[in-house]
Design an enzyme around this catalytic site. Structure first.
Site, short mmCIF file in Angstrom:
data_model
loop_
_atom_site.label_atom_id
_atom_site.label_comp_id
_atom_site.label_asym_id
_atom_site.label_seq_id
_atom_site.Cartn_x
_atom_site.Cartn_y
_atom_site.Cartn_z
N ALA A 34 -4.09 7.70 -4.85
CA ALA A 34 -2.69 7.26 -5.02
C ALA A 34 -2.76 5.76 -5.33
CB ALA A 34 -1.91 7.53 -3.75
N GLY A 40 0.84 -1.21 0.00
CA GLY A 40 0.00 0.00 0.00
C GLY A 40 0.86 1.24 0.00
N ASN A 41 0.26 2.38 0.31
CA ASN A 41 1.04 3.61 0.42
C ASN A 41 0.43 4.51 1.50
OD1 ASN A 41 -0.94 5.50 -0.88
ND2 ASN A 41 -0.62 4.09 -2.59
N TYR A 42 1.08 5.63 1.76
CA TYR A 42 0.69 6.47 2.91
C TYR A 42 -0.46 7.44 2.61
CZ TYR A 42 4.99 4.96 5.21
OH TYR A 42 5.96 4.23 5.81
N SER A 43 -1.09 7.36 1.47
CA SER A 43 -2.15 8.33 1.15
C SER A 43 -3.25 8.28 2.22
CB SER A 43 -2.74 8.02 -0.22
OG SER A 43 -3.92 8.76 -0.39
#
Ligand code: CTP
Length: 402
Positions: free
Chosen positions: A277, A209-212
């Site tokens: 994102a 995943g990502n930090y969005s």
């Protein structure tokens, strides 16, 4: 609740129709408006301040200052508090003073200093209404941009029949609602917004995943809805919930799910704003049981996800607009311009990662907007909610161009 969040200042002048102001306040409050009342001295003879204070849930203002304690009633503050100054009923006398700046009571000084729009519901006997002096005053007020709710024809307090009776409170309320909704620039527009991160599962408990945080996309959805747009918010996993009933939220986890939902809704939308994102890659293999720790090296092979923005760019019809975001660490402007071409965007919002306080997780952001004709606008570092307003204004401008 069509007037939720609206501050309405009701001015009551001294005519028999003042009794209808009680019903008017009730209707405005029922629609969610916050109402404050300013009355002339004579108006108090027709309807009591106690009635109006009870219905509006606010103290009534009549004098420039309270004779008991000298507290000043600031007409400037009242004027700047209100989204609309509604004067109902407006007598011939008060309209004459308004037209000629005769500032001898709190209501008129408030009128003269108000920055907000003014709506006036005249009320008087038919002969007074028809007198050229009165009609001229109404024309003067119209020329100042004041809105007039035309009086009705019918039986008057004098027993005469003709034009001059104040419009019914229901009609005035309808005019107020129409006034606010006509100001909404995205009424009857449908807009798709993607927001948040996507999660690409490795096994039942792990993902890439990502930090969005989704804050930017949700803020955009709220501003769009506040301008009357119907919003389809396709959202990856976030802690956020939209608050406006014009926003329909569709929860997704993976890029593939976000793609499926976006492709499904885009044909019925006027605009799509791709603020998510999206993970560019997903694991080729999904392990349906939790992967156990071993001693050997572990490799996860990744394959590219669909580029949702580019796919919508291919589907885009002439009357549709597509807006993308770019997050770049180097060659910011060149890369952003490439994305406009590759994804067939109308404009791109460039997020700078080289700026303190901008980007993932922060409540502030610093953006530039570049359009498909190479025009570039740079904005200051601002709270994401204000950035959302800048982006929505650019959307409105783009829609107006077509
Ligand atoms: N985007 C998308 N689907 C993807 C990847 C990106 O819809 N699979 C959208 C994003 O929502 C954003 C824009 O495309 O509006 C650009 O995203 P970004 O990640 O900056 O660009 P990429 O095309 O992925 O290019 P790169 O990561 O190589 O810079």
């Amino acid at each position: 609740m069509k007037l939720k969040g609206k501050n309405i200042l009701l001015g009551i002048t001294g005519g028999i129709a003042a009794y209808k102001a009680a019903i008017l306040v009730r209707l405005l409050v029922k629609e969610g408006a916050e109402v404050k009342v300013v009355m002339t001295r004579l108006a108090k003879e027709f309807i009591t301040p106690l009635t109006m204070a009870t219905l509006s849930k606010n103290p009534i203002l009549v004098e420039f200052f309270d004779p008991e304690n000298g507290q000043w009633n600031s007409h400037v503050d009242l004027g700047s508090w209100s989204d609309l100054f509604l004067i109902a009923p407006a007598t011939a006398n008060s309209m004459g003073k308004m037209a000629h700046a005769v500032a001898d009571n709190l209501l008129i000084t408030t009128y003269l200093s108000a920055k907000c729009p003014v709506m006036i519901a005249p009320a008087m006997d038919l002969d007074m209404f028809q007198h050229p002096a009165n009609l001229k005053n109404i024309e003067t007020l119209k020329s100042y941009g004041n809105l007039i709710v035309e009086p009705e024809s019918g039986e008057l307090a004098s027993g005469l029949v003709g034009k001059g009776r104040m419009a019914e409170p229901e009609i005035i309320t309808e005019n107020v609602i129409n006034f606010f909704s006509s100001k909404k620039k995205l009424k009857s527009k449908k807009i798709l917004v993607t927001a948040g991160p996507t999660y690409e599962p490795i096994d039942p408990v792990r993902f890439i995943g990502n930090y969005s945080s989704g804050k930017m996309g949700y803020a955009i959805a709220e501003v769009l809805a506040s301008q009357g747009a119907e919003v389809i918010l396709v959202s990856g996993p976030t802690n956020l919930e939209p608050s406006n009933s014009l926003i329909t939220k569709i929860n997704v986890k993976t890029a593939q799910e976000m793609y499926t939902e976006s492709v499904k809704y885009f044909p019925e939308c006027n605009v799509a704003i791709m603020s998510a994102a999206v993970a560019d890659f997903k694991p080729v293999v999904y392990f349906d049981k939790k992967v156990k720790r071993g001693k050997d090296e572990m490799q996860i092979k990744l394959e590219p996800n669909k580029d949702i923005a580019a796919e919508l760019g291919k589907m885009k019809k002439k009357n549709q607009k597509l807006i993308g975001f770019a997050l770049e660490t180097n060659n910011e402007f060149e890369n952003a311009k490439k994305k406009i071409r590759n994804k067939n965007l109308d404009f791109i919002v460039l997020n700078s990662l080289n700026e303190d306080g901008a980007g993932f997780g922060y409540d502030t952001n610093k953006i530039s907007i570049i359009d498909n004709e190479n025009n570039q606008t740079n904005f200051d570092l601002k709270p994401k909610k204000e950035v959302a307003v800048d982006i929505v204004n650019a959307v409105i401008e783009t829609l107006m161009k077509s």
